[in-house]
Every structure is written in structure tokens, then in C-alpha cells.
Design a protein around this motif. Structure first.
Motif, mmCIF file in Angstrom:
data_model
loop_
_atom_site.group_PDB
_atom_site.id
_atom_site.type_symbol
_atom_site.label_atom_id
_atom_site.label_comp_id
_atom_site.label_asym_id
_atom_site.label_seq_id
_atom_site.Cartn_x
_atom_site.Cartn_y
_atom_site.Cartn_z
ATOM 1 N N GLU A 21 -11.689 -1.262 2.601
ATOM 2 C CA GLU A 21 -10.723 -0.214 2.946
ATOM 3 C C GLU A 21 -10.775 0.106 4.440
ATOM 4 O O GLU A 21 -9.739 0.298 5.086
ATOM 5 C CB GLU A 21 -10.999 1.042 2.116
ATOM 6 C CG GLU A 21 -10.641 0.877 0.645
ATOM 7 C CD GLU A 21 -11.149 2.014 -0.220
ATOM 8 O OE1 GLU A 21 -10.495 2.306 -1.244
ATOM 9 O OE2 GLU A 21 -12.203 2.607 0.114
ATOM 10 N N ILE A 51 0.832 -1.205 0.000
ATOM 11 C CA ILE A 51 0.000 0.000 0.000
ATOM 12 C C ILE A 51 0.865 1.253 0.000
ATOM 13 O O ILE A 51 0.473 2.295 -0.540
ATOM 14 C CB ILE A 51 -0.956 -0.021 1.219
ATOM 15 C CG1 ILE A 51 -2.027 -1.104 1.012
ATOM 16 C CG2 ILE A 51 -1.623 1.340 1.427
ATOM 17 C CD1 ILE A 51 -2.979 -1.252 2.186
ATOM 18 N N LYS A 77 -7.059 8.384 2.120
ATOM 19 C CA LYS A 77 -8.392 8.540 1.541
ATOM 20 C C LYS A 77 -9.411 8.908 2.620
ATOM 21 O O LYS A 77 -10.290 9.748 2.412
ATOM 22 C CB LYS A 77 -8.799 7.233 0.851
ATOM 23 C CG LYS A 77 -10.038 7.346 -0.027
ATOM 24 C CD LYS A 77 -10.254 6.039 -0.791
ATOM 25 C CE LYS A 77 -11.523 6.087 -1.616
ATOM 26 N NZ LYS A 77 -11.745 4.809 -2.337
ATOM 27 N N LEU A 82 -15.137 5.428 2.277
ATOM 28 C CA LEU A 82 -14.343 4.221 2.077
ATOM 29 C C LEU A 82 -15.234 2.988 1.965
ATOM 30 O O LEU A 82 -16.321 2.934 2.546
ATOM 31 C CB LEU A 82 -13.351 4.020 3.224
ATOM 32 C CG LEU A 82 -12.007 4.752 3.098
ATOM 33 C CD1 LEU A 82 -12.202 6.265 3.153
ATOM 34 C CD2 LEU A 82 -11.047 4.294 4.195
ATOM 35 N N SER A 83 -14.748 1.999 1.253
ATOM 36 C CA SER A 83 -15.456 0.721 1.143
ATOM 37 C C SER A 83 -15.260 -0.080 2.424
ATOM 38 O O SER A 83 -14.406 0.246 3.261
ATOM 39 C CB SER A 83 -14.920 -0.079 -0.048
ATOM 40 O OG SER A 83 -13.578 -0.482 0.201
ATOM 41 N N TRP A 127 1.193 2.635 -3.383
ATOM 42 C CA TRP A 127 -0.002 3.068 -4.094
ATOM 43 C C TRP A 127 -0.002 4.587 -4.239
ATOM 44 O O TRP A 127 0.613 5.300 -3.425
ATOM 45 C CB TRP A 127 -1.254 2.661 -3.322
ATOM 46 C CG TRP A 127 -1.543 1.196 -3.293
ATOM 47 C CD1 TRP A 127 -0.725 0.171 -3.653
ATOM 48 C CD2 TRP A 127 -2.754 0.591 -2.825
ATOM 49 N NE1 TRP A 127 -1.338 -1.031 -3.459
ATOM 50 C CE2 TRP A 127 -2.582 -0.818 -2.952
ATOM 51 C CE3 TRP A 127 -3.936 1.089 -2.326
ATOM 52 C CZ2 TRP A 127 -3.568 -1.717 -2.585
ATOM 53 C CZ3 TRP A 127 -4.938 0.202 -1.957
ATOM 54 C CH2 TRP A 127 -4.756 -1.188 -2.097
ATOM 55 N N PRO A 128 -0.712 5.109 -5.226
ATOM 56 C CA PRO A 128 -0.899 6.571 -5.292
ATOM 57 C C PRO A 128 -1.538 7.049 -3.991
ATOM 58 O O PRO A 128 -2.414 6.379 -3.419
ATOM 59 C CB PRO A 128 -1.857 6.751 -6.476
ATOM 60 C CG PRO A 128 -1.634 5.540 -7.319
ATOM 61 C CD PRO A 128 -1.346 4.416 -6.369
ATOM 62 N N GLU A 129 -1.119 8.190 -3.509
ATOM 63 C CA GLU A 129 -1.562 8.670 -2.199
ATOM 64 C C GLU A 129 -3.081 8.724 -2.085
ATOM 65 O O GLU A 129 -3.640 8.400 -1.033
ATOM 66 C CB GLU A 129 -0.962 10.058 -1.933
ATOM 67 C CG GLU A 129 -1.262 10.570 -0.530
ATOM 68 C CD GLU A 129 -0.470 11.823 -0.200
ATOM 69 O OE1 GLU A 129 -1.031 12.702 0.478
ATOM 70 O OE2 GLU A 129 0.704 11.924 -0.636
ATOM 71 N N GLY A 130 -3.759 9.117 -3.164
ATOM 72 C CA GLY A 130 -5.209 9.241 -3.098
ATOM 73 C C GLY A 130 -5.945 7.925 -3.014
ATOM 74 O O GLY A 130 -7.157 7.901 -2.781
ATOM 75 N N GLU A 131 -5.225 6.802 -3.195
ATOM 76 C CA GLU A 131 -5.847 5.487 -3.147
ATOM 77 C C GLU A 131 -5.534 4.747 -1.851
ATOM 78 O O GLU A 131 -6.108 3.687 -1.591
ATOM 79 C CB GLU A 131 -5.395 4.643 -4.336
ATOM 80 C CG GLU A 131 -5.856 5.199 -5.683
ATOM 81 C CD GLU A 131 -5.389 4.347 -6.850
ATOM 82 O OE1 GLU A 131 -4.925 3.212 -6.604
ATOM 83 O OE2 GLU A 131 -5.483 4.816 -8.004
ATOM 84 N N ARG A 132 -4.634 5.278 -1.042
ATOM 85 C CA ARG A 132 -4.298 4.630 0.221
ATOM 86 C C ARG A 132 -5.442 4.847 1.216
ATOM 87 O O ARG A 132 -5.920 5.981 1.374
ATOM 88 C CB ARG A 132 -3.011 5.215 0.788
ATOM 89 C CG ARG A 132 -1.799 5.055 -0.106
ATOM 90 C CD ARG A 132 -0.610 5.791 0.473
ATOM 91 N NE ARG A 132 0.415 6.043 -0.520
ATOM 92 C CZ ARG A 132 1.424 6.886 -0.348
ATOM 93 N NH1 ARG A 132 1.536 7.560 0.798
ATOM 94 N NH2 ARG A 132 2.310 7.065 -1.311
ATOM 95 N N PRO A 133 -5.893 3.783 1.896
ATOM 96 C CA PRO A 133 -7.059 3.914 2.781
ATOM 97 C C PRO A 133 -6.947 5.026 3.820
ATOM 98 O O PRO A 133 -7.897 5.791 4.015
ATOM 99 C CB PRO A 133 -7.142 2.535 3.436
ATOM 100 C CG PRO A 133 -6.583 1.613 2.399
ATOM 101 C CD PRO A 133 -5.452 2.382 1.775
#
Length: 224
Positions: A28, A3, A15, A24-25, A6-12
């Protein structure tokens, strides 16, 4: 891929800070709780696997200790942490229904009853006792039944309401089957309770039936 890569905007975590927890899902949110994954699997990958394995978020959260700890990537430490988080959530809801506070949010009452009753494997009948100004006196579980029924005695409910000096009451019970649709028996006992308490000038404001995905309100159905 970790993780961290990962791109910063996709890290739980990032995010959540940007969008709030509601953005968040389930996977996440669970990944944030897990903190780390296992070899070859990120925390999000592990979270997805766990949700699939348990059959969903509710089943995972309500799994018993043996079942929970048997999963790879979990264990007693995670089980203890999860139980603490769940109890904090219940206490947070309860604190919003403190004694002396006037009820202003039907949604809060619905959420509170769901948090208290939804996870139970047996049927339980409970009541929120209020004064004449609809201020909270006390929440109590009154009757415990089998998997599909509970014996509810209006005389005992009336006696308890008088002991507490209640002027109104809201009832709730769960359906362990997960289906919240009220039965004919639910409607009959509610009417018996209304009649018994009405003789004492104690109002029945609502009766909630708690299922897996739904909480049905008698008042919203026009039955009270």
C-alpha cells in the motif's frame, strides 16, 4: 478494478490519512509512491508484483538503476524520485543527530547507523564522535573493507578522536552477508579500541553491528 472504485476505507491514500503511514502494508505504501498502475492492474496490484519480483521491499529500494528501470511500470523518473525520498529519509535521521545535540535515544542512533550502512555491498566501519557530555560532534566513516572484512586501526581511530576533541565514541559496522551476529574478530577489535581509547580517557559507549533485519548492540549484550 481501479482504486477509485474501492471502498474509501480501503484506498491507500485515505487509509494513510485515517490510520497513519504505519498502518499500511508495504504494498500500500509503495502504491502511493507509484501513484498509478498499469493496464489491467491497480497501483496496489503492481506494487505487490514488484515486491514479489524483487524479493522484498529492501531489495526493491536498493536495486541499482538498471535493475529498477527494467521493471514494467517503473522507469528513470520513478528511480530519481525514489533516490530523492531515500536521501531525504537519511538526512532526516541525520538532522536529529546534529552537532551539539545530546544523545537521548539509543533507538535513534540504531536507526541512523542502519540507514547509513545497511544498503552497502561492502563492509564499512564508522564512528559517531561525542564530547564528554555525549553531545554529537561528528559522524564519520573510518574504514572500508571487502565483502567480509575491514581493517580497523586503533591508532588511527585514536588520532581522529583527539583531533575532534571527543570524550566518547560509538562504533558501527555492517555485515554485507545480512547476518548481524558479531564475530569473534568484531569482539576482539572492539576490545582493542576500548583499550587504546581508554588510555586517552575516551569512552567507547557501544558498537553496533548492522545486518539486514537486525542491529546488534554490544552494550545490550553486556560486552561493553
Amino acid at each position: 478494478m481501479s482504486i477509485r472504485n474501492w471502498p474509501e476505507g480501503e484506498r491507500p491514500r485515505e487509509k494513510l490519512l485515517a490510520l497513519g503511514a504505519a498502518g499500511l502494508s508495504d504494498a500500500e505504501l509503495l502504491a502511493i509512491f507509484l501513484r498509478v498502475g498499469v493496464k489491467g492492474r491497480s497501483a496496489v496490484d503492481l506494487a505487490r508484483d514488484l515486491l514479489n519480483g524483487f524479493g522484498g521491499l529492501r531489495q526493491l529500494l536498493e536495486a541499482d538503476r538498471t535493475r529498477f528501470c527494467a521493471e514494467h511500470g517503473l522507469g528513470e523518473a520513478k528511480y530519481v524520485q525514489l533516490q530523492a525520498v531515500l536521501e531525504l529519509s537519511r538526512r532526516h535521521l541525520a538532522s536529529q543527530l546534529e552537532r551539539g545535540g545530546a544523545l537521548t535515544s539509543p533507538a535513534l542512533v540504531r536507526s541512523y547507523f542502519a540507514s547509513q550502512l545497511r544498503h552497502l555491498g561492502h563492509e564499512e566501519f564508522a564512528a559517531l564522535f561525542l564530547d564528554s557530555q555525549h553531545r554529537v560532534i561528528r559522524f564519520e566513516s573510518l574504514f572500508r573493507g571487502t565483502l567480509d572484512s575491514a581493517s580497523v586501526y586503533p591508532r588511527e581511530v585514536a588520532r581522529r578522536a583527539l583531533e575532534l576533541g571527543a570524550g566518547a565514541v560509538i562504533f558501527a559496522h555492517n555485515h554485507p552477508s545480512g547476518i548481524a551476529e558479531p564475530s569473534d574478530a568484531d569482539r576482539r577489535i572492539t576490545e582493542r579500541l576500548r583499550e587504546a581509547l581508554g588510555l586517552l580517557e575516551i569512552r567507547v559507549l557501544d558498537h553496533f553491528v548492522v545486518g539486514d533485519a537486525e542491529v546488534v548492540s554490544f552494550a545490550e549484550r553486556g560486552w561493553i
